[in-house]
Design a protein around this motif. Sequence first.
Motif, PDB file in Angstrom:
ATOM      1  N   GLN A 126       0.834  -1.184   0.000  1.00 42.70           N
ATOM      2  CA  GLN A 126       0.000   0.000   0.000  1.00 42.70           C
ATOM      3  C   GLN A 126       0.869   1.234   0.000  1.00 42.70           C
ATOM      4  N   GLU A 127       0.679   2.080  -1.007  1.00 43.63           N
ATOM      5  CA  GLU A 127       1.386   3.343  -1.079  1.00 43.63           C
ATOM      6  C   GLU A 127       0.674   4.389  -0.221  1.00 43.63           C
ATOM      7  N   SER A 128       1.442   5.291   0.365  1.00 41.62           N
ATOM      8  CA  SER A 128       0.844   6.371   1.141  1.00 41.62           C
ATOM      9  C   SER A 128       1.727   7.602   1.052  1.00 41.62           C
ATOM     10  N   GLY A 129       1.096   8.762   1.213  1.00 42.52           N
ATOM     11  CA  GLY A 129       1.826  10.019   1.166  1.00 42.52           C
ATOM     12  C   GLY A 129       0.940  11.134   0.659  1.00 42.52           C
ATOM     13  N   PRO A 130       1.458  12.351   0.659  1.00 42.63           N
ATOM     14  CA  PRO A 130       0.668  13.507   0.214  1.00 42.63           C
ATOM     15  C   PRO A 130       0.241  13.385  -1.233  1.00 42.63           C
ATOM     16  N   GLY A 131      -0.977  13.811  -1.526  1.00 39.32           N
ATOM     17  CA  GLY A 131      -1.466  13.774  -2.897  1.00 39.32           C
ATOM     18  C   GLY A 131      -1.143  15.040  -3.665  1.00 39.32           C
ATOM     19  N   LEU A 132      -0.686  16.060  -2.959  1.00 33.84           N
ATOM     20  CA  LEU A 132      -0.380  17.343  -3.588  1.00 33.84           C
ATOM     21  C   LEU A 132       0.961  17.840  -3.071  1.00 33.84           C
ATOM     22  N   VAL A 133       1.845  18.168  -3.998  1.00 31.20           N
ATOM     23  CA  VAL A 133       3.169  18.679  -3.655  1.00 31.20           C
ATOM     24  C   VAL A 133       3.416  19.950  -4.467  1.00 31.20           C
ATOM     25  N   LYS A 134       4.020  20.934  -3.832  1.00 31.87           N
ATOM     26  CA  LYS A 134       4.304  22.196  -4.525  1.00 31.87           C
ATOM     27  C   LYS A 134       5.565  22.066  -5.377  1.00 31.87           C
ATOM     28  N   PRO A 135       5.610  22.786  -6.487  1.00 28.86           N
ATOM     29  CA  PRO A 135       6.815  22.785  -7.323  1.00 28.86           C
ATOM     30  C   PRO A 135       8.045  23.167  -6.509  1.00 28.86           C
ATOM     31  N   SER A 136       9.156  22.536  -6.815  1.00 27.69           N
ATOM     32  CA  SER A 136      10.479  22.706  -6.195  1.00 27.69           C
ATOM     33  C   SER A 136      10.595  21.988  -4.847  1.00 27.69           C
ATOM     34  N   GLU A 137       9.501  21.465  -4.326  1.00 24.92           N
ATOM     35  CA  GLU A 137       9.565  20.757  -3.045  1.00 24.92           C
ATOM     36  C   GLU A 137       9.871  19.267  -3.256  1.00 24.92           C
ATOM     37  N   THR A 138       9.850  18.510  -2.161  1.00 29.62           N
ATOM     38  CA  THR A 138      10.200  17.087  -2.209  1.00 29.62           C
ATOM     39  C   THR A 138       8.961  16.222  -2.077  1.00 29.62           C
ATOM     40  N   LEU A 139       8.823  15.302  -3.012  1.00 33.38           N
ATOM     41  CA  LEU A 139       7.763  14.307  -2.980  1.00 33.38           C
ATOM     42  C   LEU A 139       8.225  13.150  -2.114  1.00 33.38           C
ATOM     43  N   SER A 140       7.410  12.758  -1.136  1.00 33.85           N
ATOM     44  CA  SER A 140       7.769  11.645  -0.247  1.00 33.85           C
ATOM     45  C   SER A 140       6.620  10.647  -0.179  1.00 33.85           C
TER      46      SER A 140
ATOM     47  N   LYS B 295      11.831   9.296  -2.113  1.00 34.14           N
ATOM     48  CA  LYS B 295      11.912  10.744  -2.046  1.00 34.14           C
ATOM     49  C   LYS B 295      12.387  11.257  -3.403  1.00 34.14           C
ATOM     50  N   LEU B 296      11.647  12.216  -3.935  1.00 41.05           N
ATOM     51  CA  LEU B 296      11.985  12.828  -5.212  1.00 41.05           C
ATOM     52  C   LEU B 296      12.016  14.336  -4.990  1.00 41.05           C
ATOM     53  N   ASN B 297      13.193  14.933  -5.133  1.00 38.03           N
ATOM     54  CA  ASN B 297      13.288  16.357  -4.819  1.00 38.03           C
ATOM     55  C   ASN B 297      13.176  17.241  -6.049  1.00 38.03           C
ATOM     56  N   SER B 298      13.009  18.525  -5.791  1.00 35.57           N
ATOM     57  CA  SER B 298      12.921  19.539  -6.852  1.00 35.57           C
ATOM     58  C   SER B 298      11.870  19.161  -7.895  1.00 35.57           C
ATOM     59  N   VAL B 299      10.677  18.846  -7.433  1.00 38.57           N
ATOM     60  CA  VAL B 299       9.645  18.360  -8.356  1.00 38.57           C
ATOM     61  C   VAL B 299       9.090  19.492  -9.214  1.00 38.57           C
ATOM     62  N   THR B 300       8.611  19.106 -10.396  1.00 42.15           N
ATOM     63  CA  THR B 300       7.922  20.009 -11.311  1.00 42.15           C
ATOM     64  C   THR B 300       6.615  19.338 -11.734  1.00 42.15           C
ATOM     65  N   ALA B 301       5.855  20.037 -12.566  1.00 47.41           N
ATOM     66  CA  ALA B 301       4.585  19.482 -13.040  1.00 47.41           C
ATOM     67  C   ALA B 301       4.795  18.166 -13.783  1.00 47.41           C
ATOM     68  N   ALA B 302       5.965  17.986 -14.364  1.00 41.51           N
ATOM     69  CA  ALA B 302       6.258  16.751 -15.099  1.00 41.51           C
ATOM     70  C   ALA B 302       6.330  15.525 -14.186  1.00 41.51           C
ATOM     71  N   ASP B 303       6.405  15.760 -12.884  1.00 44.46           N
ATOM     72  CA  ASP B 303       6.440  14.635 -11.926  1.00 44.46           C
ATOM     73  C   ASP B 303       5.040  14.238 -11.467  1.00 44.46           C
TER      74      ASP B 303
END
Lengths: 107, 126
Positions: free
Chosen positions: B5-19, B83-91
Amino acid sequence: DIQMTQSPSTLSASVGDRVAITCRASQSISSWLAWYQQKPGKAPKLLIYGASSLESGVPSRFSGSGSGTEFTLTISSLQPDDFATYYCQQYNSFFWTFGQGTKVEIK
Amino acid sequence: QLQQQESGPGLVKPSETLSLTCTVSGGSISSSSYYWAWIRQPPGKGLEWIGSIYYRGSTYYNPSLKSRVTISVDTSKSQFSLKLNSVTAADTAVYYCARAQEFWGTGSYYYYMDVWGKGTTVTVSS
């Protein structure tokens, strides 16, 4: 990286048809190829591994063949549940890559 | 039966880190027979492998994402994380975790993904 190219991109077929999807690798991957089925809004489901080994629980109408750079997924008699998108994926090296997908539509 | 089961935020701001975290149940994350993988799928597009980890911590990453990705494992919690950092809309994508099954052949181990989580949608937007 190894590029995987599937053809066709879309396939229109009727229930009961025999259909075949081709996957070509940009270099030899021996038999290290898997096929997945994906339905809208769902996770991919493993159908075939090792190019031709049927995953447990997968209907026998699905079969895989090929080695080296050219592979085929065949559905012997298309059923209503089989309309979906199919992906091939190579695992010859630890840089795993997928084909772009083949959508099987109702004719 | 193994479930993930995957879990984590569904919304991340550009340039931030997806976890994201994948929790494994019904089986051992510490088995020597498996790698554990992350894969993503942008809306309307195909599948992209992000990276994989062994329970002892060895990792492999997609070269196109390697500079921004870290995958880790916590065997005590039966979890592995992305963890994926420096995210953009392409992520923006559906992110899946998967188990990769070991197969011995021609002098080496090979791994194919046999069990997948249901996926979680992550949108990158301000």
